[in-house]
Design a protein around this motif. Structure first.
Motif, PDB file in Angstrom:
ATOM      1  N   TRP A 117     -24.807 -48.381  25.562  1.00 33.25           N
ATOM      2  CA  TRP A 117     -25.778 -48.384  24.005  1.00 33.25           C
ATOM      3  C   TRP A 117     -24.786 -47.908  23.128  1.00 33.25           C
ATOM      4  O   TRP A 117     -24.048 -47.274  22.940  1.00 33.25           O
ATOM      5  N   GLY A 118     -25.130 -47.975  21.619  1.00 29.75           N
ATOM      6  CA  GLY A 118     -24.374 -47.427  20.758  1.00 29.75           C
ATOM      7  C   GLY A 118     -25.376 -46.244  20.464  1.00 29.75           C
ATOM      8  O   GLY A 118     -26.226 -45.980  20.443  1.00 29.75           O
ATOM      9  N   GLN A 119     -25.134 -45.633  19.388  1.00 29.61           N
ATOM     10  CA  GLN A 119     -25.069 -44.674  19.156  1.00 29.61           C
ATOM     11  C   GLN A 119     -26.495 -45.032  17.623  1.00 29.61           C
ATOM     12  O   GLN A 119     -27.676 -44.080  17.596  1.00 29.61           O
ATOM     13  N   GLY A 120     -26.268 -45.853  17.314  1.00 31.51           N
ATOM     14  CA  GLY A 120     -27.523 -46.535  16.393  1.00 31.51           C
ATOM     15  C   GLY A 120     -27.220 -45.869  14.378  1.00 31.51           C
ATOM     16  O   GLY A 120     -26.353 -45.436  14.335  1.00 31.51           O
ATOM     17  N   THR A 121     -27.536 -46.793  13.798  1.00 33.83           N
ATOM     18  CA  THR A 121     -27.352 -46.671  12.152  1.00 33.83           C
ATOM     19  C   THR A 121     -28.704 -46.869  11.707  1.00 33.83           C
ATOM     20  O   THR A 121     -29.611 -47.869  12.637  1.00 33.83           O
ATOM     21  N   GLN A 122     -29.304 -46.278  10.486  1.00 40.53           N
ATOM     22  CA  GLN A 122     -30.697 -45.834  10.744  1.00 40.53           C
ATOM     23  C   GLN A 122     -30.730 -47.447   9.223  1.00 40.53           C
ATOM     24  O   GLN A 122     -29.901 -47.426   8.163  1.00 40.53           O
ATOM     25  N   VAL A 123     -31.868 -47.582   9.633  1.00 40.54           N
ATOM     26  CA  VAL A 123     -32.385 -48.833   8.397  1.00 40.54           C
ATOM     27  C   VAL A 123     -33.521 -48.581   7.705  1.00 40.54           C
ATOM     28  O   VAL A 123     -34.492 -47.552   8.332  1.00 40.54           O
ATOM     29  N   THR A 124     -33.790 -48.010   6.152  1.00 37.58           N
ATOM     30  CA  THR A 124     -34.766 -47.764   5.729  1.00 37.58           C
ATOM     31  C   THR A 124     -35.474 -48.608   4.738  1.00 37.58           C
ATOM     32  O   THR A 124     -34.833 -48.934   3.756  1.00 37.58           O
ATOM     33  N   VAL A 125     -37.027 -48.985   4.450  1.00 40.21           N
ATOM     34  CA  VAL A 125     -37.374 -50.561   3.578  1.00 40.21           C
ATOM     35  C   VAL A 125     -38.184 -49.601   2.819  1.00 40.21           C
ATOM     36  O   VAL A 125     -39.319 -49.433   3.864  1.00 40.21           O
TER      37      VAL A 125
END
Length: 127
Positions: A117-125
């Motif tokens: 798994w990666g560390q993630g990236t935030q998506v905000t809509v």
């Protein structure tokens, strides 16, 4: 050592688009299935992935994103992508890239079928 590094997250308005990338290091990319998963604010990471792809380009999508999201990869660059169009506020989440080294005979979309798994990236809509 397997390493997955996501990028491309950000904030967009409803109806907008984003393209996520995941660079993979430390293993033979062709041996793995790759997938995208997400975790909404205040919730557990979803057990079902958003989208997944195998080395041959076969894909799986969650019903919630079919027709809006497209998963792809550049095998030469060991990079995974997720093109997200027609984004909705309910797509707001941390998006994680994952790799599965186990052959399930298809394109797995369950989180327990992925072991890196990666560390993630935030998506905000926003609406």
């Amino acid at each position: 050592q397997v390493q997955l590094v996501e990028s491309g997250g950000g904030s967009v308005q409803s109806g907008g688009s984003l393209r996520l990338s995941c660079a993979a290091f430390g293993y033979t990319y062709s041996s793995y299935c790759m997938g995208w998963f997400r975790q909404a604010p205040g919730k557990e990471r979803e057990g079902e992935g958003v989208a997944a792809i195998d080395f041959d380009g076969n894909t799986s999508y969650a019903d919630a994103v079919k027709g809006r999201f497209t998963i792809s990869q550049d095998n030469a660059k060991n990079t995974l992508y997720l093109q997200m169009n027609s984004l909705k506020p309910e797509d707001t989440a941390m998006y994680y890239c994952a790799a599965s080294s186990i052959d399930y005979g298809g394109v797995p979309l369950r989180a327990e079928q992925y072991n890196y798994w990666g560390q993630g990236t935030q998506v905000t809509v926003s609406s």
